[in-house]
Design a protein around this motif. Structure first.
Motif, PDB file in Angstrom:
ATOM      1  N   LEU A  28       0.845  -1.187   0.000  1.00 37.01           N
ATOM      2  CA  LEU A  28       0.000   0.000   0.000  1.00 37.01           C
ATOM      3  C   LEU A  28       0.882   1.238   0.000  1.00 37.01           C
ATOM      4  O   LEU A  28       1.656   1.456   0.927  1.00 37.01           O
ATOM      5  N   TYR A  31      -3.524   5.477   1.299  1.00 36.64           N
ATOM      6  CA  TYR A  31      -4.974   5.346   1.320  1.00 36.64           C
ATOM      7  C   TYR A  31      -5.553   6.558   2.035  1.00 36.64           C
ATOM      8  O   TYR A  31      -4.849   7.269   2.757  1.00 36.64           O
ATOM      9  N   GLY A  51      -2.226  -3.065   2.619  1.00 40.79           N
ATOM     10  CA  GLY A  51      -3.456  -2.409   2.187  1.00 40.79           C
ATOM     11  C   GLY A  51      -4.602  -3.373   1.986  1.00 40.79           C
ATOM     12  O   GLY A  51      -5.587  -3.039   1.330  1.00 40.79           O
ATOM     13  N   PHE A  71      -7.683   4.053  -2.406  1.00 38.68           N
ATOM     14  CA  PHE A  71      -6.535   3.171  -2.206  1.00 38.68           C
ATOM     15  C   PHE A  71      -5.591   3.254  -3.402  1.00 38.68           C
ATOM     16  O   PHE A  71      -6.028   3.186  -4.551  1.00 38.68           O
TER      17      PHE A  71
END
Length: 217
Positions: A28, A31, A51, A71
């Protein structure tokens, strides 16, 4: 941090950047959540490194509400970069549901600006055949009456849902996908669960029986 936390009127914008996972093909990069002030945010089931997982929002503010999640994942970035990927959708959005797939906004995408404005445009700017850096956003526009509560779940997973509407972020070189989907449930605030109602009924029955016994005595 690529993007800053902002407050727009009654909306609270949370923008978070996390370090890339060195040993995981899914990481990730960033986000964000666009939720009304005062909403409850549960991140206990969410892995901020990959994520993946579930984010739960609870809200009881009467009137119109917008709840969105954004995201920006990377798939196998160290092996084949981050701009070889594409997005797709499956199913039909539910009433009040909005979504967007796009380049995150560093080159041509407008997904993050739309996310901040609470107005996802229900389009895919990075389809198969036009690969680039992929980000996804999904959420809900709905109204609550006084005394109602909404529970919204955002789920990012390696596992493809068996039904419903979902977004898909795919890296064709590693044959890996991330699936993003969401659900909402609206119910009256403070309504006891069925088990609690049964206990209350049993308690009232016992009280009535005791009262009758005392009268007969």
């Amino acid at each position: 941090m690529k993007k800053l936390a902002l407050a727009l009127g009654t909306l609270l914008i949370l923008a978070l950047t996390t370090p890339a996972a060195l040993a995981d093909e899914i990481a990730l990069f960033e986000y964000a959540l666009n939720v009304p002030a005062g909403a409850g945010i549960d991140l206990s089931g969410f892995d901020a490194v990959t994520g993946l997982g579930i984010i739960t929002i609870t809200l009881s503010t009467a009137g119109p509400n917008t709840v969105l999640a954004f995201f920006d994942h990377e798939i196998d970035e160290e092996t084949n970069t981050f701009f070889n990927e594409y997005g797709s959708t499956s199913g039909t959005p539910a009433a009040g549901q909005s979504w967007e797939i796009d380049e995150p906004g560093y080159v041509f995408g407008n997904i993050y600006a739309n996310f901040l404005a609470g107005a996802l445009d229900n389009s895919n700017g990075v389809p198969a055949g036009s690969p680039d850096d992929v980000s996804m956003a999904i959420g809900w526009l709905f109204s609550l009456n006084a005394g109602e509560m909404a529970v919204i779940n955002f789920i990012a997973s390696r596992d493809e849902p068996v039904s419903g509407f979902y977004l898909q972020h795919t890296d064709p070189d590693s044959n890996t996908s991330i699936y993003l989907y969401s659900n909402i449930a609206i119910s009256p605030v403070g309504v006891p669960e069925p088990g609690m109602l049964l206990l209350l009924a049993l308690g009232l029955s016992a009280t009535g029986a005791a009262g009758a016994f005392r009268k007969r005595a």
